[in-house]
Design a protein around this motif. Structure first.
Motif, PDB file in Angstrom:
ATOM      1  N   LEU A  51      -3.097  -1.202  -2.560  1.00  0.00           N
ATOM      2  CA  LEU A  51      -4.110  -0.240  -1.802  1.00  0.00           C
ATOM      3  C   LEU A  51      -5.159  -1.011  -1.316  1.00  0.00           C
ATOM      4  CD1 LEU A  51      -3.839   2.830  -3.937  1.00  0.00           C
ATOM      5  CD2 LEU A  51      -2.988   2.691  -1.903  1.00  0.00           C
ATOM      6  N   SER A  52      -5.811  -1.858  -1.779  1.00  0.00           N
ATOM      7  CA  SER A  52      -6.975  -2.343  -1.197  1.00  0.00           C
ATOM      8  C   SER A  52      -6.589  -3.246  -0.098  1.00  0.00           C
ATOM      9  CB  SER A  52      -7.638  -3.598  -2.387  1.00  0.00           C
ATOM     10  OG  SER A  52      -7.371  -2.981  -3.521  1.00  0.00           O
ATOM     11  N   GLN A  53      -5.478  -3.916  -0.083  1.00  0.00           N
ATOM     12  CA  GLN A  53      -5.091  -4.932   0.798  1.00  0.00           C
ATOM     13  C   GLN A  53      -4.351  -4.349   2.097  1.00  0.00           C
ATOM     14  OE1 GLN A  53      -2.550  -7.492  -1.303  1.00  0.00           O
ATOM     15  NE2 GLN A  53      -4.000  -8.448  -2.113  1.00  0.00           N
ATOM     16  N   LEU A 112      -3.742  -0.432   2.652  1.00  0.00           N
ATOM     17  CA  LEU A 112      -3.387   1.050   2.440  1.00  0.00           C
ATOM     18  C   LEU A 112      -2.570   1.747   3.266  1.00  0.00           C
ATOM     19  CD1 LEU A 112      -4.380   3.743   1.509  1.00  0.00           C
ATOM     20  CD2 LEU A 112      -6.268   3.874   3.154  1.00  0.00           C
ATOM     21  N   ASP A 145      -3.260  -0.976  -7.161  1.00  0.00           N
ATOM     22  CA  ASP A 145      -4.698  -1.136  -6.885  1.00  0.00           C
ATOM     23  C   ASP A 145      -4.748  -2.011  -5.785  1.00  0.00           C
ATOM     24  OD1 ASP A 145      -7.112   0.086  -7.210  1.00  0.00           O
ATOM     25  OD2 ASP A 145      -7.481  -1.157  -8.922  1.00  0.00           O
ATOM     26  N   GLN A 146      -4.005  -3.234  -6.112  1.00  0.00           N
ATOM     27  CA  GLN A 146      -4.363  -4.537  -5.453  1.00  0.00           C
ATOM     28  C   GLN A 146      -3.526  -4.163  -3.769  1.00  0.00           C
ATOM     29  OE1 GLN A 146      -5.167  -7.206  -7.287  1.00  0.00           O
ATOM     30  NE2 GLN A 146      -5.514  -8.411  -5.503  1.00  0.00           N
TER      31      GLN A 146
END
Lengths: 554, 554
Positions: free
Chosen positions: B36-38, B40, B33-34
């Motif tokens: 992907l946020s940072q 992608l 998740d992390q």
């Protein structure tokens, strides 16, 4: 190296940037993102404003019709969305939101959705989906097995076989129902000597060739409204969606069904299909599927089961028997975004016979060519997202035994709530829950007593006031924002099929507690004595000849 | 306080947990998740395996047909998805993936999608969508204005008016086209004295009442395959989707169109509608919409424009004129998940006249009641997600001027690529780009020379080999995984309408550079001399009477 043609300038550079560089972690968007990952439910709950705002008021924030000329910052849009949209959205995940079929999502659906959206696959063809195609076929195979329980050989042979299909994903139950009836219609008027098939010649040609004056689909009056839409879209006509009366348990009346079939046959109306309901939208009732399958066999027509809501009952060893006969259906609609807890947009239609879809097969030159593995050859939709990934995840992370628990607790909670309503002198249970949906209404003792001896005309009058009262209570409760039940109109046998407005409750959120259900009833009783219900209550007192001071209304 | 009925046990507790407690931040899922946020794009790119794996091989990971009995950990599923699904998915966002209409997403779409999914609104009714309903209506109003450019009074009057609709969101262009033609069909055979309307009586009754032997829709042969599907679904029949030859610019031949109309009228076939194409899927060509509008007026039939791809050209002041006449269409299909860079699942159909949808209006007892603001009364689909939120965000964050840049750079990049192809002696441009789509094929000098003097039989033979060769190059390039173009089959006038397999290139990703385009051509030339093309090349040498040693093939 990005593309630098002659017209390159600074504003184009900024357009490139939005496709590549994420905002700094400390930005508004970064913060929202972070908070959503950490505590989704809490974050949203804190932002959603409970009290209902007038729609005209809400519209003001969405009144500009010109597309903005200049870009704004992502963080500004994020702020706008939080203040004006999230705040004014519906907290569908709230355990006291028990009015519709949209419930809470398991938290893992969120990060996994992100993968789905970031990959942005298109399931219409293998070239834009690759592993997503066999994954979708597997999920459809699993749901097929849940319904039809064929052996390993069957799935080894058909699950991944191009040109055949065990079903398809689509945006929802409506498209699933339309797809199923499209197949039923095309199978019924398939090509044969002297006729190129309904897919080519259309309905007019089909009926003329086959010698009919119309084509009908039969369903109980409790059928979902999408079936009427399907009859319209498919060119059959809404009048040919023949609605059969439901009995006092809201199940299709089989005597009426047989009678209607005879009548249609006599009038040279072809029977395309029959639809059984496994969990009606309004009452959660399930038709006698096994007996309907018998009749469909006799008539030799397609038997479709709309199990959009009730299908997952099959996860429960204890309650699967309620759907007995579904395994004899030619096609079944089942929604993953309802009782399989996948986000909105995950409908399915499942076909018993993997060759059934041949009558809706279609091809193009640039994709879904003959012999390809492209799923688009058998779907009503074209481009589609890879939402099967989320059901794949649900089936593995929750497991059959997990879904079983969710289904059983919903059904048993509904039974408990029904008992609570029946034990409360101020309410009347209108439909008992067969699954996890029930309906009831406010009915104080003095009205109940009056009804026992009232003349038909008096009953009409009281019903009229009760209907308005139920509506008012429902609206006031929704506006108040603490909890939400929906409402519908039924025609119960015990009220001689008079139109009866009822509260409708859907119990699918595992976080809905007994206390919450008690609070819902308490709040309704409070609303009865509020200003918004005053007029209706005065009318009820008058009709029942009682003094407001002498009765216990809440 | 969660619900604790009598059957409460430990496993139910764990089921509750998945609806509430997120995994620890350090978990696998938290990490994904992390990341992907940072970053992608980087994260996905690192995971997606470029080289094509055989589909049969892929299927092995998706061969189990039983639903797993026991739950697994979220992190285990996340690992599985990364290894087996993400790794084996298609990197649609890659700037060298220029074969289909699925392109990169602006990074901000990801965190905003999360809000959409977490809120899980259902746009079928206001009770499950609240602010999302006016927001969707606003976005539809904005797109309506982009096309029809009415004044403020018009939008103030209609944009939020229940019972009327400026259009609807749907899962994609196919549903949009079906919806538009459904409206066209129902308007054409509306109710009148002695006839309850096609929506109730069906096509058979409609044609009998109106005195026709069939009902047709006209479109050029370049029309999208969804129109054939629409003709089938709507009960018109595929034979009544009358395909008009396209001219040498892949635009509908108006002389042929007029001829066909006369013929249909003579044969008592009602003309329901005419479809203009604004950006054909295969060649990106745009029909002469203004002239088609004239003809539709004369015939008095519904004029629909399928602008699923090309609609956003209207953002560009420089190129909007290509779509001249679209503002005279009764309905327009436009996809936000194509050139408006919204994730998959965002189609729209827009109606010029807000009252057109009255012929497809439908209601139910528990939702979309008469007079309500529920959007579901005029949509083909039922439950739908709030994806309008993402287009709302795109329109504000990118702005009209931003979309203009994106559109213009795509068109100009395609023009540049066309010049590159024409200047390269090993390729032949088959269709010039009118928008940002073009087609071409491998065509070395020696074949070109031979074709100039070849007999029709020889041309047939050479075409046959070239077709197989193009197919082999396309498949090999896809399998190699560095870049991707698609392929289709056209019937160019300059080859006397012989079937001609071509490479198809769609240039919508702003990150696609000139170098990447050059690399695509270079790689194709390399593939020509590889093993997979050997046989075809030998055949070409023989047919052209040249020695492989004396020609320059790449």
């Amino acid at each position: 190296m990005t593309y630098k043609p002659r017209y390159a300038d600074a504003s184009m550079e900024s357009m490139y940037r939005i496709f590549t560089v994420p905002e700094a972690p400390g930005s508004t968007l970064g913060n929202i993102d972070q908070k959503l990952s950490q505590n989704l439910a809490g974050f949203l709950q804190d932002h959603i404003v409970a009290v209902e705002k007038d729609l005209r008021e809400l519209q003001k924030d969405f009144s500009e019709s010109e597309i903005p000329e200049k870009p704004i910052f992502v963080s500004d849009q994020a702020d706008f969305l939080l203040d004006k949209v999230v705040a004014q959205s519906v907290h569908t995940a709230s355990p006291s939101f028990i009015g519709h079929m949209t419930s809470a999502l398991p938290y893992f659906m969120l990060p996994l959705s992100r993968i789905m959206i970031a990959l942005n696959q298109n399931l219409v063809k293998i070239e834009t989906s690759k592993a997503f195609t066999p994954m979708e076929r597997q999920v459809l195979g699993m749901i097929h097995r849940l319904i039809y329980n064929q052996n390993d050989d069957f799935y080894n042979q058909w699950m991944h076989e191009p040109g055949y299909s065990l079903g398809s994903f689509c945006s929802g139950g409506t498209i699933a129902n339309i797809t199923a009836l499209w197949v039923a219609r095309n199978q019924r008027f398939n090509k044969r000597k002297g006729f190129a098939g309904i897919q080519r010649e259309g309905i007019y040609g089909a009926l003329k060739h086959y010698g009919y004056e119309g084509a009908a689909i039969l369903v109980s009056e409790r059928g979902h409204y999408s079936l009427g839409k399907a009859a319209d879209v498919l060119g059959i006509g809404r009048d040919f969606l023949v609605c059969i009366k439901a009995d006092n348990e809201n199940k299709i009346d089989l005597v009426e069904l047989r009678k209607k079939i005879k009548e249609l046959q006599k009038n040279k109306i072809a029977i395309i299909g029959m639809v059984g309901i496994a969990g009606s939208s309004e009452t959660g009732s399930v038709d006698p599927l096994d007996q309907m399958a018998d009749i469909a066999e006799e008539v030799d027509c397609h038997f479709h089961v709309d199990a959009a809501w009730g299908g997952p009952t099959l996860f429960s060893k204890k309650y699967a028997h309620i759907l007995k006969g579904v395994e004899r259906a030619d096609s079944v609609t089942i929604d993953a975004h309802k009782q399989m807890y996948v986000p909105m947009g995950a409908g399915m239609v499942i076909f018993r016979d993997p060759n059934l879809v041949s009558s809706i097969e279609h091809h193009a030159e640039y994709i879904i060519r003959k012999g390809s593995k492209d799923l688009g050859a058998h779907t009503l939709e074209g481009s589609r997202p890879g939402i099967a990934m989320l059901l794949h995840s649900g089936l593995r992370i929750i497991g059959r035994s997990g879904y079983e628990i969710l289904i059983e607790q919903g059904i048993e909670k509904a039974k408990d709530f029904a008992v609570m309503i029946e034990n409360d002198p101020h309410f009347e249970l209108i439909t008992k829950p067969e699954l996890n949906i029930l309906t009831y209404r406010y009915m104080p003792d003095f009205v109940r007593e009056k009804l026992a001896t009232a003349s038909p005309r008096e009953v009409d009058q009281i019903q009229d006031v009760l209907n308005r009262l139920t509506k008012r209570i429902q609206k006031a409760q929704r506006a108040h924002g603490k909890s939400f039940v929906s409402r519908t109109t039924l025609t119960p046998v015990e009220y001689d099929r008079r139109r009866t407005v009822v509260f409708r409750v859907v119990l699918a959120n595992p976080l809905t507690s007994r206390e919450i259900l008690q609070d819902v009833l308490e709040e309704q009783k409070q609303l009865v004595i509020s200003q918004s219900c005053h007029q209706c209550m005065q009318e009820l007192y008058a009709l029942c000849n009682v003094s407001p001071l002498r009765v216990n209304v809440g």
